[in-house]
Design a protein around this motif. Structure first.
Motif, PDB file in Angstrom:
ATOM      1  N   ASP A 120     -66.341 -16.874 -62.546  1.00  0.00           N
ATOM      2  CA  ASP A 120     -65.569 -16.831 -61.305  1.00  0.00           C
ATOM      3  C   ASP A 120     -66.468 -16.510 -60.124  1.00  0.00           C
ATOM      4  O   ASP A 120     -66.314 -17.075 -59.041  1.00  0.00           O
ATOM      5  N   MET A 121     -67.390 -15.587 -60.357  1.00  0.00           N
ATOM      6  CA  MET A 121     -68.319 -15.209 -59.289  1.00  0.00           C
ATOM      7  C   MET A 121     -69.092 -16.448 -58.828  1.00  0.00           C
ATOM      8  O   MET A 121     -69.179 -16.740 -57.635  1.00  0.00           O
ATOM      9  N   ALA A 122     -69.648 -17.191 -59.801  1.00  0.00           N
ATOM     10  CA  ALA A 122     -70.442 -18.370 -59.455  1.00  0.00           C
ATOM     11  C   ALA A 122     -69.585 -19.402 -58.737  1.00  0.00           C
ATOM     12  O   ALA A 122     -70.007 -20.027 -57.776  1.00  0.00           O
ATOM     13  N   ARG A 123     -68.345 -19.544 -59.193  1.00  0.00           N
ATOM     14  CA  ARG A 123     -67.438 -20.485 -58.562  1.00  0.00           C
ATOM     15  C   ARG A 123     -67.159 -20.084 -57.116  1.00  0.00           C
ATOM     16  O   ARG A 123     -67.134 -20.917 -56.218  1.00  0.00           O
ATOM     17  N   ALA A 124     -67.008 -18.774 -56.905  1.00  0.00           N
ATOM     18  CA  ALA A 124     -66.751 -18.287 -55.552  1.00  0.00           C
ATOM     19  C   ALA A 124     -67.930 -18.589 -54.628  1.00  0.00           C
ATOM     20  O   ALA A 124     -67.755 -18.761 -53.434  1.00  0.00           O
ATOM     21  N   PHE A 125     -69.152 -18.644 -55.191  1.00  0.00           N
ATOM     22  CA  PHE A 125     -70.310 -18.957 -54.368  1.00  0.00           C
ATOM     23  C   PHE A 125     -70.597 -20.451 -54.335  1.00  0.00           C
ATOM     24  O   PHE A 125     -71.685 -20.875 -53.944  1.00  0.00           O
ATOM     25  N   GLY A 126     -69.641 -21.244 -54.814  1.00  0.00           N
ATOM     26  CA  GLY A 126     -69.759 -22.688 -54.632  1.00  0.00           C
ATOM     27  C   GLY A 126     -70.473 -23.422 -55.741  1.00  0.00           C
ATOM     28  O   GLY A 126     -70.969 -24.521 -55.521  1.00  0.00           O
ATOM     29  N   ALA A 127     -70.554 -22.845 -56.956  1.00  0.00           N
ATOM     30  CA  ALA A 127     -71.216 -23.542 -58.065  1.00  0.00           C
ATOM     31  C   ALA A 127     -70.227 -24.462 -58.759  1.00  0.00           C
ATOM     32  O   ALA A 127     -69.126 -24.039 -59.093  1.00  0.00           O
ATOM     33  N   ALA A 149     -73.474 -26.753 -62.707  1.00  0.00           N
ATOM     34  CA  ALA A 149     -74.366 -25.676 -62.275  1.00  0.00           C
ATOM     35  C   ALA A 149     -74.015 -24.376 -62.984  1.00  0.00           C
ATOM     36  O   ALA A 149     -74.885 -23.614 -63.391  1.00  0.00           O
ATOM     37  N   LEU A 194     -68.278 -13.603 -64.540  1.00  0.00           N
ATOM     38  CA  LEU A 194     -69.476 -14.202 -63.939  1.00  0.00           C
ATOM     39  C   LEU A 194     -69.194 -15.633 -63.520  1.00  0.00           C
ATOM     40  O   LEU A 194     -69.661 -16.092 -62.478  1.00  0.00           O
TER      41      LEU A 194
END
Lengths: 269, 268
Positions: free
Chosen positions: B160-167, B171, B158
């Motif tokens: 990594d997912m958030a990081r991929a969306f720019g978090a 955040a 999760l």
């Protein structure tokens, strides 16, 4: 990044649509985990509006390359140039927040963008509609959704940021054949209507041939891209017979694809 | 739609009170049987105890006595929640620190609270400090371990997912980390609060520093069993109020998605 750029989007987009420049350029990328080299000398570019499938045997570093391109992992060496505005990512495992409803999962990335409430709602609705999610499923939690619906939610989540580039990391590996086809059609359809470029990692050559304009084959040990083939015809316009002919041609007559189906599960990560 | 859903869940929660009441009645029945077997001196009847407790509650002096205990327990609990949660969060993000602190926590958990009371009495004498220290020492390891566990089990996918969306890291911490850690931290806070009350009463009794524990010590000296039981009843009732008035509703809110996985059958 964020909603505020939406107003400037049309002219920006038309400007870029004229000569299709590169959307993503990877130059000489290398990466190692704990001293073990997994990627070396990887150079690959994706043009805007183009879907490139990246195939290769399991454990050859395809996913790592995608993570580097999507800015999740820092490369050890080499450069990554991103010429698109925004990207979305669809992972193999849907990676949904278990405590949030499908709707909240879809709009999760918008938290990181300055966005008005109504704008957020509108984007969530349109992304859900594009991924063909039923309105009544939007209030369900991921545990209540089937595997296919979860993956649809993940696709909708990638679409809410209105990306012009989407990374797909073996997104449909766990799904059954019929569902896989429907999901691929969904990707083909939205790639055409939203016009995003994509890097689609898969180990299924048939899938690659269905969704992509071009197929890049990765070396077995992650030592660069062995070669590329343009798939004849446009995605979505190739019949099953065409696809079968293309894929069997690749597998039987093209030395590039000789090692694609070699699997050494002891080395797979 | 939202309001109806909310009302439905509140209704279910209130309705589940009947089951709790039935359980308590069963307990009272066994108590009554014990009373009839052993007699009033050893074990007073539940109704008699309840009456004594109500009489006590009518007396403003008792409220003062109970207030002292509550204040000490809450003070100690607040302090340990702060120290345990923040310490756990900091340590959880560093594997080396986890390895260093694990034996320390084992030692702290292994020492019985009664040993701490003796030490605290030597250090602080018969004051609030003794009680609060004992409470803190008894509850900090619980909360700390839960916080570390929460951080250590976070879903990196999760993240990594958030990081991929720019978090960014902050955040990601607020939108994913905290939400995940809360599921671990919250149950430990409830256990910690219960422990804080019990340890406070015990420490008061042994250190002879007033409060409910002091009142219990008095009842023991006078061999006043109904009085002693009435105080126990009051302490337990206070705990039940906190548990079902605050802890359970918050937990239900956090765990709503788990409930969704159980479409039929017993809703707990």
């Amino acid at each position: 990044m964020g909603c505020e750029t939406v107003t400037t989007m049309p002219e920006e987009r038309s400007r870029r649509a004229e000569p299709p420049g590169p959307a993503l350029v990877l130059k000489d990328v290398a990466h190692a985990y704990l001293g073990r080299t997994v990627l070396e000398y990887v150079t690959l570019s994706v043009w805007s509006g183009e879907v490139v499938a990246l195939v290769g045997p399991s454990g050859c570093g395809k996913s790592t390359l995608l993570h580097i391109a999507a800015d999740i992992v820092e490369p050890l060496r080499g450069s990554v140039e991103r010429h698109y505005r925004r990207h979305g990512v669809v992972f193999q495992d849907p990676r949904l927040l278990p405590w949030a409803t499908a709707r909240d999962n879809i709009r999760y990335p918008l938290r990181f963008h300055r966005c008005s409430r109504s704008e957020r709602r509108a984007r969530t609705e349109s992304a859900a509609a594009r991924a063909e999610l039923l309105p009544e499923d939007l209030d369900k939690y991921p545990v209540e959704l089937s595997g296919g619906m979860r993956q649809r939610t993940a696709i909708a989540r990638a679409l809410t940021v209105e990306p012009d580039f989407i990374y797909f990391d073996e997104p449909f590996t766990g799904l059954d054949v019929a569902l896989k086809r429907r999901m691929q059609d969904l990707v083909i359809e939205s790639a055409r209507s939203v016009r995003f470029a994509a890097l689609f990692v898969t180990h299924d050559l048939m899938e690659a041939a269905r969704v992509a304009h071009r197929i890049a084959v990765m070396d077995t040990d992650g030592r660069g891209i062995r070669g590329e083939r343009v798939v004849p015809g446009e995605p979505g316009e190739r019949s099953d017979a065409d696809l079968f002919k293309i894929v069997s041609g690749f597998l039987n007559d093209d030395p590039l694809f000789r090692h694609v189906h070699d699997v050494d599960e002891r080395r797979a990560i | 739609m939202y309001v109806l859903d909310r009302l439905g869940r509140i209704g279910r929660f209130v309705w589940s009170g009947w089951a709790g009441l039935a359980g308590l009645s069963l307990f009272a029945a066994i108590w009554q049987a014990g009373h009839e077997h052993y007699g009033s001196f050893i074990l007073p009847a539940p109704l008699e105890t309840l009456r004594t407790a109500l009489d006590q509650l009518a007396d403003p002096l008792s409220w003062e006595v109970a207030g002292i205990t509550v204040l000490r327990a809450v003070e100690g609990f607040g302090l340990s929640a702060l120290v345990g949660a923040i310490g756990g969060l900091l340590v959880g993000y560093s594997p080396a620190a986890i390895r260093l602190t694990r034996p320390v926590v084992t030692v702290l958990l292994g020492v019985p609270p009664i040993a701490w009371i003796v030490l605290a009495m030597i250090w602080f004498g018969s004051t609030d400090g003794t009680i609060v220290t004992t409470v803190v020492v008894a509850t900090v390891p619980l909360i700390f371990v839960a916080a570390v566990e929460g951080v250590a089990t976070r879903d990196r996918g999760l993240d990594d997912m958030a990081r991929a969306f720019g978090a960014g890291p902050v955040a990601r911490f607020w939108s994913l980390g905290m939400r995940h850690i809360a599921a671990y931290l919250f149950p430990s806070l409830t256990v910690g609060l219960g422990t804080a009350f019990k340890v406070a009463v015990m420490a008061e009794l042994l250190a002879n520093t007033g409060g409910i524990g002091g009142a219990l010590a008095m009842a023991r000296t006078n061999l006043d069993v109904p009085q002693a039981l009435a105080w126990v009843l009051i302490a337990v009732a206070a705990l039940i109020c906190v548990e079902y008035g605050f802890v359970q509703p918050v937990r239900a809110e956090l765990e709503r998605w788990r409930d969704a996985a159980r479409p039929w059958g017993v809703k707990r």
